[in-house]
Design a protein around this motif. Structure first.
Motif, PDB file in Angstrom:
ATOM      1  N   GLU A   1      46.842  31.765  39.674  1.00 40.09           N
ATOM      2  CA  GLU A   1      46.030  30.552  39.859  1.00 40.09           C
ATOM      3  C   GLU A   1      46.937  29.322  39.713  1.00 40.09           C
ATOM      4  O   GLU A   1      46.852  28.373  40.509  1.00 40.09           O
ATOM      5  CB  GLU A   1      44.887  30.505  38.832  1.00 40.09           C
TER       6      GLU A   1
ATOM      7  N   GLN B   1      42.291  31.280  43.948  1.00 43.52           N
ATOM      8  CA  GLN B   1      43.726  31.037  44.132  1.00 43.52           C
ATOM      9  C   GLN B   1      43.894  30.469  45.532  1.00 43.52           C
ATOM     10  O   GLN B   1      43.709  31.171  46.512  1.00 43.52           O
ATOM     11  CB  GLN B   1      44.508  32.341  43.963  1.00 43.52           C
TER      12      GLN B   1
ATOM     13  N   HIS C   1      49.597  35.509  48.999  1.00 41.29           N
ATOM     14  CA  HIS C   1      50.434  34.507  48.322  1.00 41.29           C
ATOM     15  C   HIS C   1      51.681  34.186  49.133  1.00 41.29           C
ATOM     16  O   HIS C   1      52.148  33.040  49.136  1.00 41.29           O
ATOM     17  CB  HIS C   1      50.768  34.945  46.901  1.00 41.29           C
TER      18      HIS C   1
ATOM     19  N   LYS D   1      42.582  25.977  37.447  1.00 44.02           N
ATOM     20  CA  LYS D   1      42.117  25.888  38.837  1.00 44.02           C
ATOM     21  C   LYS D   1      41.914  24.424  39.211  1.00 44.02           C
ATOM     22  O   LYS D   1      42.887  23.696  39.395  1.00 44.02           O
ATOM     23  CB  LYS D   1      40.828  26.701  39.007  1.00 44.02           C
TER      24      LYS D   1
END
Lengths: 413, 107
Positions: free
Chosen positions: A156, A325, A194, A46
């Motif tokens: 991630e 994310q 996403h 991350k």
């Protein structure tokens, strides 16, 4: 009298810390096969990968912790065998450490992709600080990133690679992302989320093989439906396998991890196992499970210390998880299962909502997106078994936070 | 570099010099300050880096963010109007001399 802990992750350090906190006065030794001061892994997929100068790892405890607490850290050396009859652990450097109690906190290792080209330069895993350092450097030059596996680590990393301006494709053989951990509804939301980040998420499409470019470095990833994706950086995130080989060799019961009882003792009561490597009876799952999470590592570390201190009890802490994310902050409380009924709270269009999961009419898990108040309310409710009925949760205007405050106050009156 | 003081419930203090841009949680964990856990690694996900900021420094702190606001409702030690998450406060010259109190419990 001494405790030897194999593993320098969250779980192993917590055992040592909690033993000292509980008044344990004898020797404690932690054997960590990585050479660094033990560090936190979650940021590696991350914050650590964010654009900018090379970041510094976040230690699990400060360097002074080990001297202050009189905990011996043997870093950069592996345990090679356990002689249970002599109650001795043997190390790769020839040392032999006697123990009264031994704790396996050996974690898990990345599952290895076996396809052709998986050993090419530019194909990476992500587990250790060393892996993250290499990936942080590689991302500054990468253009076309392919991620194998749409689990937490893979997604991630995909979000981090987008922040570097890379083209990102994720190949996932299953029909939805993070399918092992999330309800179908939340998985579907992440698929759209996403796409909005610009990640090309290819579901029902796995990796077949990699092809080298002219320089011998990975150049393309070819999927199971024959599509070729340009790739100069590949990250494989297809799950982990528990590190239980040493335990098996020592004659302990293992089956998808080291088998422990409710007090986290293995089939040899002088030996315990905690964290990612432990297969334990879960009251929340109603069966034996193995969990890979910070919560499980630290809570089991605390619990195992109590067992060693002569206060064995049944481990029953509520599982919880998180992932970030891009700007999406996911928190999960409890364990959902396939077939759970779900109730939506909030508006997914605003990226701020929760999905409440019910099994046999009882709250089993809550998945919260950018809604920490729901998550924290869910943790309290699931730990107390005072959850709402699905009909109530589906009432317009229902608030998990308000429900938790009212029902938990009521329960103590 | 700004100097931050962490005061334990016992009255013991740790004075830590913190690089600009480094969070109070990271500074505390790295320097072995007792009672600051930071279990989630600084993502405002666990509320185990709860601190009480002395009132005289209230004006120099960044605003409480939405995530921090919600997580602060769930700290183990009681939330007060001085409560903050250490991971959400980044050191800067303005914070030189900051004093924070560490709660008795984080978990």
């Amino acid at each position: 009298m001494s405790v030897v802990i194999i593993g320098g992750g969250q779980a192993g350090l917590q055992v040592a810390d909690s033993l000292r906190g509980g008044g344990y006065m004898d020797n404690i030794t932690i054997i960590a096969d990585e050479p660094e001061l033990p560090y936190q892994r979650p940021p590696l997929s991350k914050d650590y990968l964010a654009p900018g100068k090379k970041p510094t790892p976040l230690p699990l405890r400060g360097g002074s912790f080990f001297a202050d607490k009189k905990i011996e850290l043997r870093a950069g050396v592996a345990a090679t065998s356990v002689d249970r009859s002599a109650r001795t652990v043997h190390l790769a450097d020839g040392a032999a450490l006697p123990y009264e109690h031994l704790v396996f906190a050996t974690g898990a290792a990345n599952r290895v992709l076996a396809c052709a080209g998986a050993d090419l330069d530019g194909v990476h895993g992500l587990k250790t600080l060393h892996d993250a350092e290499r990936l942080h450097a590689a991302l500054t030059a990468a253009r076309n990133v392919v991620v194998i596996g749409a689990g937490f680590i893979g997604l991630e990393f995909a979000a981090a690679a987008r922040a570097h301006g890379c083209e990102v494709t994720v190949l996932e053989f299953a029909p939805r992302p993070m399918g092992r951990a999330l309800s179908p509804a939340m998985g579907k939301w992440f698929t759209s989320a996403h796409a909005a980040l610009g990640v090309r998420l290819r579901l029902n499409e796995g990796i077949d093989h990699f092809e080298a470019g002219p320089d011998g470095h990975v150049g393309a990833a070819v999927s199971t439906i024959g599509t070729s994706y340009a790739a100069d950086l590949v990250v494989v995130g297809i799950g982990v396998i528990p590190n239980d080989i040493l335990a098996t060799a020592a004659g302990l019961a293992t089956a998808n991890g080291i088998v422990v009882d409710e007090a986290l003792r293995t089939s040899d009561p002088a030996i315990l196992a905690v964290g990612d490597c432990a297969n334990f009876p879960s009251v929340h799952a109603g069966t034996r499970i193995r969990l890979e999470s910070v919560q499980n590592a630290t809570d089991q570390g605390r619990h195992a210390a109590q067992t060693i201190l002569g206060k064995p009890a049944a481990y029953a802490e509520l599982p919880w998880f998180w992932s970030t994310q891009g700007g999406f902050r996911l928190q999960i409380a409890g364990l959902s299962a396939p077939g759970d009924e779900t109730v939506l709270n909030g508006d997914p269009e605003t990226s701020r909502f929760s999905i409440l999961c019910f099994r046999d009419g009882r709250l089993s898990a809550v998945e919260s997106m950018n809604s920490p108040a729901d998550h924290m309310a869910a943790r309290k409710l699931l730990a107390s078994s005072w959850g709402p009925a699905p009909e109530e949760a589906a009432t317009p205007g229902f608030s998990l936070k308000t429900f938790a405050r009212e029902s938990l106050l009521g329960s103590t009156q | 570099m700004p100097s931050i003081t962490f005061t334990q419930p016992s009255g013991v203090t740790d004075v830590v010099t913190v690089q600009d841009g480094t969070s109070l949680m990271r500074a505390a964990v790295t320097n072995g300050v007792d009672g600051i856990v930071g279990e989630c690694g600084g993502q405002a996900m666990c509320a185990t880096c709860h601190v009480y900021v002395r009132p005289e420094f209230a004006d120099v702190l960044p605003e409480v963010g939405d995530d921090e606001e919600e997580m602060l409702d769930c700290t183990t030690a009681e939330r007060t109007d001085r409560s903050r998450l250490g991971c959400q406060i980044l050191a800067s010259a303005d914070l030189d001399g900051l004093v924070v109190d560490v709660p008795a419990d984080q978990v």
